[in-house]
Design a protein around this motif. Structure first.
Motif, PDB file in Angstrom:
ATOM      1  N   MET A  52      -5.478  26.412  45.484  1.00 22.72           N
ATOM      2  CA  MET A  52      -4.798  25.118  45.315  1.00 22.72           C
ATOM      3  C   MET A  52      -4.453  24.561  46.693  1.00 22.72           C
ATOM      4  SD  MET A  52      -3.118  23.702  42.290  1.00 22.72           S
ATOM      5  CE  MET A  52      -4.781  24.106  41.839  1.00 22.72           C
ATOM      6  N   SER A  53      -5.426  23.883  47.318  1.00 21.88           N
ATOM      7  CA  SER A  53      -5.171  23.421  48.683  1.00 21.88           C
ATOM      8  C   SER A  53      -4.543  22.030  48.688  1.00 21.88           C
ATOM      9  CB  SER A  53      -6.481  23.367  49.464  1.00 21.88           C
ATOM     10  OG  SER A  53      -7.274  22.300  48.985  1.00 21.88           O
ATOM     11  N   GLY A  54      -4.684  21.298  47.551  1.00 23.90           N
ATOM     12  CA  GLY A  54      -4.175  19.923  47.523  1.00 23.90           C
ATOM     13  C   GLY A  54      -4.995  19.010  48.414  1.00 23.90           C
ATOM     14  N   ASN A  55      -6.169  19.501  48.802  1.00 19.64           N
ATOM     15  CA  ASN A  55      -7.068  18.710  49.650  1.00 19.64           C
ATOM     16  C   ASN A  55      -7.647  17.569  48.827  1.00 19.64           C
ATOM     17  OD1 ASN A  55      -9.112  17.641  51.123  1.00 19.64           O
ATOM     18  ND2 ASN A  55     -10.266  19.557  51.360  1.00 19.64           N
ATOM     19  N   THR A  56      -7.006  16.409  48.922  1.00 19.70           N
ATOM     20  CA  THR A  56      -7.397  15.291  48.056  1.00 19.70           C
ATOM     21  C   THR A  56      -8.630  14.569  48.579  1.00 19.70           C
ATOM     22  OG1 THR A  56      -5.657  14.077  49.162  1.00 19.70           O
ATOM     23  CG2 THR A  56      -5.219  14.798  46.915  1.00 19.70           C
ATOM     24  N   ASP A  57      -9.152  14.994  49.766  1.00 19.04           N
ATOM     25  CA  ASP A  57     -10.341  14.327  50.294  1.00 19.04           C
ATOM     26  C   ASP A  57     -11.555  14.641  49.414  1.00 19.04           C
ATOM     27  OD1 ASP A  57      -8.794  13.444  52.270  1.00 19.04           O
ATOM     28  OD2 ASP A  57      -9.458  14.909  53.775  1.00 19.04           O
ATOM     29  N   MET A  58     -11.535  15.813  48.791  1.00 13.50           N
ATOM     30  CA  MET A  58     -12.679  16.186  47.961  1.00 13.50           C
ATOM     31  C   MET A  58     -12.617  15.421  46.648  1.00 13.50           C
ATOM     32  SD  MET A  58     -14.061  19.909  47.014  1.00 13.50           S
ATOM     33  CE  MET A  58     -15.419  20.135  45.895  1.00 13.50           C
ATOM     34  N   LYS A  59     -13.712  14.720  46.342  1.00 12.42           N
ATOM     35  CA  LYS A  59     -13.747  13.922  45.109  1.00 12.42           C
ATOM     36  C   LYS A  59     -13.985  14.848  43.926  1.00 12.42           C
ATOM     37  CE  LYS A  59     -13.017   9.543  44.719  1.00 12.42           C
ATOM     38  NZ  LYS A  59     -11.604   9.770  44.403  1.00 12.42           N
ATOM     39  N   LEU A  60     -12.940  15.060  43.128  1.00 15.69           N
ATOM     40  CA  LEU A  60     -13.050  15.970  41.981  1.00 15.69           C
ATOM     41  C   LEU A  60     -13.214  15.203  40.675  1.00 15.69           C
ATOM     42  CD1 LEU A  60     -10.172  18.363  43.086  1.00 15.69           C
ATOM     43  CD2 LEU A  60     -12.608  18.913  43.101  1.00 15.69           C
ATOM     44  N   ILE A  61     -12.871  13.923  40.719  1.00  9.60           N
ATOM     45  CA  ILE A  61     -13.007  13.083  39.520  1.00  9.60           C
ATOM     46  C   ILE A  61     -13.389  11.674  39.973  1.00  9.60           C
ATOM     47  CG2 ILE A  61     -10.490  12.653  39.446  1.00  9.60           C
ATOM     48  CD1 ILE A  61     -10.789  12.652  36.327  1.00  9.60           C
ATOM     49  N   ALA A  88      -3.178  23.065  32.392  1.00  4.41           N
ATOM     50  CA  ALA A  88      -3.455  21.677  32.770  1.00  4.41           C
ATOM     51  C   ALA A  88      -3.047  21.568  34.232  1.00  4.41           C
ATOM     52  CB  ALA A  88      -2.667  20.710  31.901  1.00  4.41           C
ATOM     53  N   GLY A  89      -3.456  20.505  34.883  1.00  8.89           N
ATOM     54  CA  GLY A  89      -3.104  20.404  36.296  1.00  8.89           C
ATOM     55  C   GLY A  89      -3.362  19.016  36.840  1.00  8.89           C
ATOM     56  N   LYS A  90      -3.355  18.934  38.165  1.00 10.42           N
ATOM     57  CA  LYS A  90      -3.509  17.630  38.825  1.00 10.42           C
ATOM     58  C   LYS A  90      -4.618  17.704  39.864  1.00 10.42           C
ATOM     59  CE  LYS A  90      -0.719  14.493  41.676  1.00 10.42           C
ATOM     60  NZ  LYS A  90       0.617  14.326  42.274  1.00 10.42           N
ATOM     61  N   ILE A  91      -5.576  16.775  39.735  1.00 10.20           N
ATOM     62  CA  ILE A  91      -6.651  16.672  40.730  1.00 10.20           C
ATOM     63  C   ILE A  91      -6.792  15.204  41.126  1.00 10.20           C
ATOM     64  CG2 ILE A  91      -7.947  18.712  39.929  1.00 10.20           C
ATOM     65  CD1 ILE A  91      -9.854  16.718  38.455  1.00 10.20           C
ATOM     66  N   ASN A  92      -6.932  14.924  42.388  1.00  8.50           N
ATOM     67  CA  ASN A  92      -7.062  13.530  42.873  1.00  8.50           C
ATOM     68  C   ASN A  92      -6.064  12.606  42.173  1.00  8.50           C
ATOM     69  OD1 ASN A  92     -10.716  13.730  42.975  1.00  8.50           O
ATOM     70  ND2 ASN A  92      -9.225  14.343  44.505  1.00  8.50           N
ATOM     71  N   ASP A  93      -4.828  13.080  42.017  1.00 11.92           N
ATOM     72  CA  ASP A  93      -3.735  12.306  41.393  1.00 11.92           C
ATOM     73  C   ASP A  93      -3.922  12.041  39.897  1.00 11.92           C
ATOM     74  OD1 ASP A  93      -2.342  12.207  43.782  1.00 11.92           O
ATOM     75  OD2 ASP A  93      -3.380  10.375  44.429  1.00 11.92           O
ATOM     76  N   HIS A  94      -4.862  12.719  39.250  1.00 11.61           N
ATOM     77  CA  HIS A  94      -5.046  12.599  37.800  1.00 11.61           C
ATOM     78  C   HIS A  94      -4.581  13.906  37.140  1.00 11.61           C
ATOM     79  CE1 HIS A  94      -7.920   9.611  39.245  1.00 11.61           C
ATOM     80  NE2 HIS A  94      -7.915   9.075  38.034  1.00 11.61           N
ATOM     81  N   ILE A  95      -3.901  13.781  35.996  1.00  9.16           N
ATOM     82  CA  ILE A  95      -3.528  14.966  35.218  1.00  9.16           C
ATOM     83  C   ILE A  95      -4.706  15.306  34.307  1.00  9.16           C
ATOM     84  CG2 ILE A  95      -1.897  15.925  33.520  1.00  9.16           C
ATOM     85  CD1 ILE A  95      -0.657  15.399  36.295  1.00  9.16           C
ATOM     86  N   VAL A  96      -5.199  16.549  34.416  1.00 11.47           N
ATOM     87  CA  VAL A  96      -6.382  16.943  33.641  1.00 11.47           C
ATOM     88  C   VAL A  96      -6.145  18.277  32.945  1.00 11.47           C
ATOM     89  CG1 VAL A  96      -8.010  15.715  35.154  1.00 11.47           C
ATOM     90  CG2 VAL A  96      -7.484  18.121  35.607  1.00 11.47           C
ATOM     91  N   LEU A  97      -6.959  18.513  31.923  1.00 10.37           N
ATOM     92  CA  LEU A  97      -6.856  19.751  31.137  1.00 10.37           C
ATOM     93  C   LEU A  97      -7.821  20.811  31.684  1.00 10.37           C
ATOM     94  CD1 LEU A  97      -5.649  21.031  28.523  1.00 10.37           C
ATOM     95  CD2 LEU A  97      -7.610  20.111  27.284  1.00 10.37           C
ATOM     96  N   ASP A  98      -7.346  22.074  31.717  1.00 10.14           N
ATOM     97  CA  ASP A  98      -8.228  23.232  31.893  1.00 10.14           C
ATOM     98  C   ASP A  98      -9.059  23.159  33.190  1.00 10.14           C
ATOM     99  OD1 ASP A  98      -9.663  25.543  31.302  1.00 10.14           O
ATOM    100  OD2 ASP A  98     -11.060  24.504  29.961  1.00 10.14           O
ATOM    101  N   GLU A 142     -13.518  24.602  41.301  1.00 11.82           N
ATOM    102  CA  GLU A 142     -13.308  23.669  42.427  1.00 11.82           C
ATOM    103  C   GLU A 142     -11.994  22.918  42.237  1.00 11.82           C
ATOM    104  OE1 GLU A 142     -16.188  23.693  40.776  1.00 11.82           O
ATOM    105  OE2 GLU A 142     -17.642  24.371  42.286  1.00 11.82           O
ATOM    106  N   GLU A 143     -11.695  22.581  40.981  1.00 13.02           N
ATOM    107  CA  GLU A 143     -10.452  21.853  40.704  1.00 13.02           C
ATOM    108  C   GLU A 143      -9.250  22.715  41.044  1.00 13.02           C
ATOM    109  OE1 GLU A 143     -12.100  19.049  37.066  1.00 13.02           O
ATOM    110  OE2 GLU A 143     -11.185  20.961  36.549  1.00 13.02           O
ATOM    111  N   ASP A 144      -9.363  24.012  40.741  1.00 10.05           N
ATOM    112  CA  ASP A 144      -8.282  24.947  41.057  1.00 10.05           C
ATOM    113  C   ASP A 144      -8.157  25.111  42.574  1.00 10.05           C
ATOM    114  OD1 ASP A 144      -7.151  27.681  41.651  1.00 10.05           O
ATOM    115  OD2 ASP A 144      -6.821  27.641  39.501  1.00 10.05           O
ATOM    116  N   ASN A 145      -9.304  25.218  43.247  1.00 11.91           N
ATOM    117  CA  ASN A 145      -9.271  25.438  44.706  1.00 11.91           C
ATOM    118  C   ASN A 145      -8.801  24.207  45.471  1.00 11.91           C
ATOM    119  OD1 ASN A 145     -10.295  27.937  44.257  1.00 11.91           O
ATOM    120  ND2 ASN A 145     -12.239  27.616  45.323  1.00 11.91           N
ATOM    121  N   PHE A 146      -9.274  23.042  45.068  1.00 11.32           N
ATOM    122  CA  PHE A 146      -9.032  21.842  45.869  1.00 11.32           C
ATOM    123  C   PHE A 146      -8.121  20.823  45.196  1.00 11.32           C
ATOM    124  CE2 PHE A 146     -13.272  23.520  46.970  1.00 11.32           C
ATOM    125  CZ  PHE A 146     -12.969  23.954  48.252  1.00 11.32           C
ATOM    126  N   GLY A 147      -7.586  21.172  44.030  1.00 12.62           N
ATOM    127  CA  GLY A 147      -6.688  20.264  43.319  1.00 12.62           C
ATOM    128  C   GLY A 147      -5.273  20.340  43.856  1.00 12.62           C
TER     129      GLY A 147
END
Ligand code: CDP
Length: 240
Positions: free
Chosen positions: A1-10, A162-172, A176-181
């Protein structure tokens, strides 16, 4: 969980693996996959592959560990050395001890432990392939294995994150989402009584985001519970 929002996950509401924000990965479940334990189950959850085996209730040794009023539910979460990209050093580590402890507590909430004083119910979970969300897949698999073993339970335990990636709340979250979300919230519930028996959070969320993630994870868990019911009914029909 790096919170690296530069990576486009969604992008335009579509995640890296093609899922929508509120969509689960594909899940497969099977009961009675091992002949030696009293109960067993196998779960594929996305690219996660986990197997669970249940022994007991049987007398707990050494005796000083026994509880004269109820059974002890012991949970052993283990990652195979080949389950992750970098070889996992065999044996327990801080993470597996933590996951085992909280998962044991989650299952203790549903097992009719008072019926079996001085005994232990052993649940072993082996992660054969890990791709984020293994504690949820493992706990769900363990609950199925307990049911397969015929261990009396008030309810099942079903888990989902559930979690947060690129400022979106997503399920499961996937790997990559876990690593960079930005956040991951694994939740386990008892689907009939709707109690929360496990709740963790990695990363940061606002109150509103947390509430949205929690609700989403509970909805996801209820979807997984529907699959568990189908698997259990299918297995009962085969035994008849
Ligand atoms: O698996 P889960 O999401 O419950 O736990 P985590 O500690 O958040 O780990 C997320 C993922 O990181 C795991 O599912 C594995 O894919 C990976 N991991 C790894 O590669 N090596 C480890 N020693 C531990 C985890």
């Amino acid at each position: 969980m790096s919170g690296n929002t530069d990576m486009k996950l969604i992008k335009n509401g579509v995640r890296l693996d093609g899922r929508k924000p509120e969509e689960l990965r594909e899940i497969k479940m099977e009961l009675g996959v091992l002949k030696r334990p009293q109960g067993s189950a196998y779960v594929e959850w996305g690219k996660n592959k986990v197997i669970a085996a249940v022994y007991g209730p049987r007398e707990l040794h050494p005796k000083f560990m026994q509880n004269p009023t109820k059974a002890v539910v012991r949970y052993t979460y283990n990652m195979a050395p080949f389950s992750v990209d970098d070889r996992k050093r065999p044996g327990p580590d801080r993470r597996s001890v933590e996951i085992s402890k909280i998962s044991s507590e989650a299952l203790t909430a549903v097992v009719e432990t008072e019926d079996y004083p001085n005994t232990v119910i052993d649940v072993f979970v082996e992660v054969l392939q890990a791709d984020a969300g293994t504690r949820c897949a493992a706990l769900t698999c363990a609950s199925l294995a307990l049911a397969d073993a015929g261990v009396p339970m008030k309810d099942m335990v079903v888990a989902c994150a559930a979690g947060k990636i690129n400022d979106h709340i997503v399920l499961d979250l996937g790997k990559e989402e876990d690593n960079f979300g930005q956040a991951d919230v694994p939740v386990a519930i008892t689907p009939l009584s709707k109690d929360i028996v496990l709740l963790q959070m990695d990363g940061k969320l606002t109150r509103d985001e947390y509430s949205k993630a929690l609700n989403l994870a509970v909805d996801g868990a209820m979807q997984v519970y529907e699959m568990m019911k189908k698997t259990l009914i299918g297995s009962l029909n085969r035994k008849e």
